[in-house]
Scaffold this motif. Structure first.
Motif, PDB file in Angstrom:
ATOM      1  N   GLU A  18       0.871  -1.086   0.229  1.00 54.62           N
ATOM      2  CA  GLU A  18      -0.199  -0.082  -0.147  1.00 54.62           C
ATOM      3  C   GLU A  18       0.826   1.217   0.033  1.00 54.62           C
ATOM      4  O   GLU A  18       0.645   2.365  -0.520  1.00 54.62           O
ATOM      5  CB  GLU A  18      -0.930  -0.070   1.219  1.00 54.62           C
ATOM      6  CG  GLU A  18      -2.042  -1.045   1.111  1.00 54.62           C
ATOM      7  CD  GLU A  18      -2.890  -0.763   0.059  1.00 54.62           C
ATOM      8  OE1 GLU A  18      -3.446   0.277  -0.374  1.00 54.62           O
ATOM      9  OE2 GLU A  18      -3.508  -2.035  -0.501  1.00 54.62           O
ATOM     10  N   LYS A  21       2.229   1.700  -3.363  1.00 56.03           N
ATOM     11  CA  LYS A  21       1.214   2.305  -4.368  1.00 56.03           C
ATOM     12  C   LYS A  21       0.980   3.683  -4.186  1.00 56.03           C
ATOM     13  O   LYS A  21       0.720   4.372  -5.171  1.00 56.03           O
ATOM     14  CB  LYS A  21      -0.210   1.318  -4.294  1.00 56.03           C
ATOM     15  CG  LYS A  21      -0.166  -0.187  -4.588  1.00 56.03           C
ATOM     16  CD  LYS A  21      -1.556  -0.638  -4.434  1.00 56.03           C
ATOM     17  CE  LYS A  21      -1.529  -1.966  -4.815  1.00 56.03           C
ATOM     18  NZ  LYS A  21      -2.892  -2.851  -4.489  1.00 56.03           N
ATOM     19  N   ALA A  22       1.074   4.145  -3.086  1.00 58.38           N
ATOM     20  CA  ALA A  22       0.728   5.808  -2.868  1.00 58.38           C
ATOM     21  C   ALA A  22       2.056   6.555  -3.245  1.00 58.38           C
ATOM     22  O   ALA A  22       1.757   7.500  -3.609  1.00 58.38           O
ATOM     23  CB  ALA A  22       0.564   5.808  -1.270  1.00 58.38           C
ATOM     24  N   HIS A  23       3.282   5.805  -3.271  1.00 55.82           N
ATOM     25  CA  HIS A  23       4.269   6.512  -3.805  1.00 55.82           C
ATOM     26  C   HIS A  23       4.163   6.692  -5.240  1.00 55.82           C
ATOM     27  O   HIS A  23       4.358   7.696  -5.714  1.00 55.82           O
ATOM     28  CB  HIS A  23       5.556   5.739  -2.996  1.00 55.82           C
ATOM     29  CG  HIS A  23       6.019   6.082  -2.191  1.00 55.82           C
ATOM     30  ND1 HIS A  23       6.546   7.396  -1.629  1.00 55.82           N
ATOM     31  CD2 HIS A  23       6.082   5.411  -0.987  1.00 55.82           C
ATOM     32  CE1 HIS A  23       7.007   7.395  -0.266  1.00 55.82           C
ATOM     33  NE2 HIS A  23       6.775   6.013   0.080  1.00 55.82           N
ATOM     34  N   VAL A  24       3.825   5.496  -5.855  1.00 53.39           N
ATOM     35  CA  VAL A  24       3.657   5.508  -7.370  1.00 53.39           C
ATOM     36  C   VAL A  24       2.634   6.559  -7.858  1.00 53.39           C
ATOM     37  O   VAL A  24       2.657   7.283  -8.716  1.00 53.39           O
ATOM     38  CB  VAL A  24       3.273   4.184  -7.635  1.00 53.39           C
ATOM     39  CG1 VAL A  24       3.099   4.021  -9.675  1.00 53.39           C
ATOM     40  CG2 VAL A  24       4.645   3.288  -7.768  1.00 53.39           C
ATOM     41  N   LYS A  25       1.256   6.466  -6.987  1.00 51.95           N
ATOM     42  CA  LYS A  25       0.197   7.434  -7.528  1.00 51.95           C
ATOM     43  C   LYS A  25       0.850   8.901  -7.283  1.00 51.95           C
ATOM     44  O   LYS A  25       0.353   9.716  -8.133  1.00 51.95           O
ATOM     45  CB  LYS A  25      -0.856   7.182  -6.524  1.00 51.95           C
ATOM     46  CG  LYS A  25      -1.911   7.852  -6.812  1.00 51.95           C
ATOM     47  CD  LYS A  25      -3.261   7.562  -5.924  1.00 51.95           C
ATOM     48  CE  LYS A  25      -4.567   8.413  -6.053  1.00 51.95           C
ATOM     49  NZ  LYS A  25      -5.610   7.933  -5.386  1.00 51.95           N
ATOM     50  N   ALA A  26       1.496   9.120  -6.306  1.00 49.57           N
ATOM     51  CA  ALA A  26       2.075  10.760  -5.916  1.00 49.57           C
ATOM     52  C   ALA A  26       2.830  10.966  -7.246  1.00 49.57           C
ATOM     53  O   ALA A  26       2.804  12.199  -7.717  1.00 49.57           O
ATOM     54  CB  ALA A  26       2.625  10.574  -4.636  1.00 49.57           C
ATOM     55  N   GLU A  27       3.766  10.040  -7.687  1.00 51.94           N
ATOM     56  CA  GLU A  27       4.747  10.304  -8.688  1.00 51.94           C
ATOM     57  C   GLU A  27       3.891  10.507  -9.927  1.00 51.94           C
ATOM     58  O   GLU A  27       4.313  11.695 -10.709  1.00 51.94           O
ATOM     59  CB  GLU A  27       5.765   9.175  -9.100  1.00 51.94           C
ATOM     60  CG  GLU A  27       6.746   9.074  -8.031  1.00 51.94           C
ATOM     61  CD  GLU A  27       7.914  10.035  -8.359  1.00 51.94           C
ATOM     62  OE1 GLU A  27       8.084  10.277  -9.549  1.00 51.94           O
ATOM     63  OE2 GLU A  27       8.717  10.323  -7.428  1.00 51.94           O
ATOM     64  N   LYS A  28       2.952   9.932 -10.107  1.00 49.23           N
ATOM     65  CA  LYS A  28       2.128   9.963 -11.422  1.00 49.23           C
ATOM     66  C   LYS A  28       1.488  11.518 -11.466  1.00 49.23           C
ATOM     67  O   LYS A  28       1.350  12.124 -12.313  1.00 49.23           O
ATOM     68  CB  LYS A  28       1.048   8.943 -11.615  1.00 49.23           C
ATOM     69  CG  LYS A  28       0.466   8.744 -12.948  1.00 49.23           C
ATOM     70  CD  LYS A  28      -0.582   7.560 -13.153  1.00 49.23           C
ATOM     71  CE  LYS A  28      -1.262   7.597 -14.550  1.00 49.23           C
ATOM     72  NZ  LYS A  28      -2.031   6.535 -14.504  1.00 49.23           N
ATOM     73  N   HIS A  29       0.848  11.745 -10.290  1.00 46.93           N
ATOM     74  CA  HIS A  29       0.149  12.846 -10.318  1.00 46.93           C
ATOM     75  C   HIS A  29       1.196  14.130 -10.439  1.00 46.93           C
ATOM     76  O   HIS A  29       0.729  15.160 -10.943  1.00 46.93           O
ATOM     77  CB  HIS A  29      -0.514  13.073  -8.888  1.00 46.93           C
ATOM     78  CG  HIS A  29      -1.327  14.294  -8.459  1.00 46.93           C
ATOM     79  ND1 HIS A  29      -2.386  14.574  -9.310  1.00 46.93           N
ATOM     80  CD2 HIS A  29      -1.220  15.234  -7.718  1.00 46.93           C
ATOM     81  CE1 HIS A  29      -2.937  15.622  -8.857  1.00 46.93           C
ATOM     82  NE2 HIS A  29      -2.156  16.205  -7.756  1.00 46.93           N
ATOM     83  N   GLU A  32       2.134  14.338 -13.876  1.00 47.99           N
ATOM     84  CA  GLU A  32       1.086  15.320 -14.785  1.00 47.99           C
ATOM     85  C   GLU A  32       0.786  16.918 -14.350  1.00 47.99           C
ATOM     86  O   GLU A  32       0.538  17.556 -15.397  1.00 47.99           O
ATOM     87  CB  GLU A  32      -0.503  14.495 -14.342  1.00 47.99           C
ATOM     88  CG  GLU A  32      -0.489  13.003 -14.847  1.00 47.99           C
ATOM     89  CD  GLU A  32      -1.849  12.512 -14.452  1.00 47.99           C
ATOM     90  OE1 GLU A  32      -2.583  12.842 -13.601  1.00 47.99           O
ATOM     91  OE2 GLU A  32      -1.946  11.074 -14.930  1.00 47.99           O
TER      92      GLU A  32
END
Length: 131
Positions: A18, A21-29, A32
């Protein structure tokens, strides 16, 4: 990730997943949002490149030709060593057997004489000035 040296506590793989996943989501955001926040830097950089190319094409500098390195002087021109004396019979006499003869001129700068100096004398203080 957990410290690999601590093996007494159980590792919670679901919790670690988890976090990942939070780190990857923050990177993607953030990836963008970057062009909206910092995209102006790319335009400034492109403008800088165009200006530097213009300056390189217009400015030509004629530097004077520098002289090349001097040719190396052969050591035989400034080092003169005479023939060696006969090899000593014992290994103890072998230490420094060439440097002890003045006719070989191995000691170019003469012998070193270190006299005893006193810090107190140099400063002009009495000898009992420091304890």
């Amino acid at each position: 990730m957990e410290d690999s040296k601590r093996t007494s506590e159980p590792i919670n793989f679901v919790h670690q997943d988890e976090i990942w996943k939070a780190h990857v989501k923050a990177e993607k955001h953030l990836a963008e949002d970057w062009p909206n926040k910092w995209g102006f830097l790319t335009e400034v950089y492109k403008e800088y490149e165009r200006e530097s190319v213009k300056l390189k094409n217009t400015v030509t500098v004629n530097l004077p030709q520098l002289p090349g390195p001097r040719p190396a002087t052969p050591p035989q021109k400034y080092i003169h060593v005479g023939p060696s004396p006969p090899v000593p019979q014992t290994t103890q006499a072998l230490i420094g057997w060439r440097s002890g003869h003045m006719r070989l001129h191995l000691d170019n700068y003469g012998t070193v004489h270190h006299g005893r100096r006193s810090f107190l004398k140099e400063l002009g203080w009495p000898p009992d000035g420091c304890y």
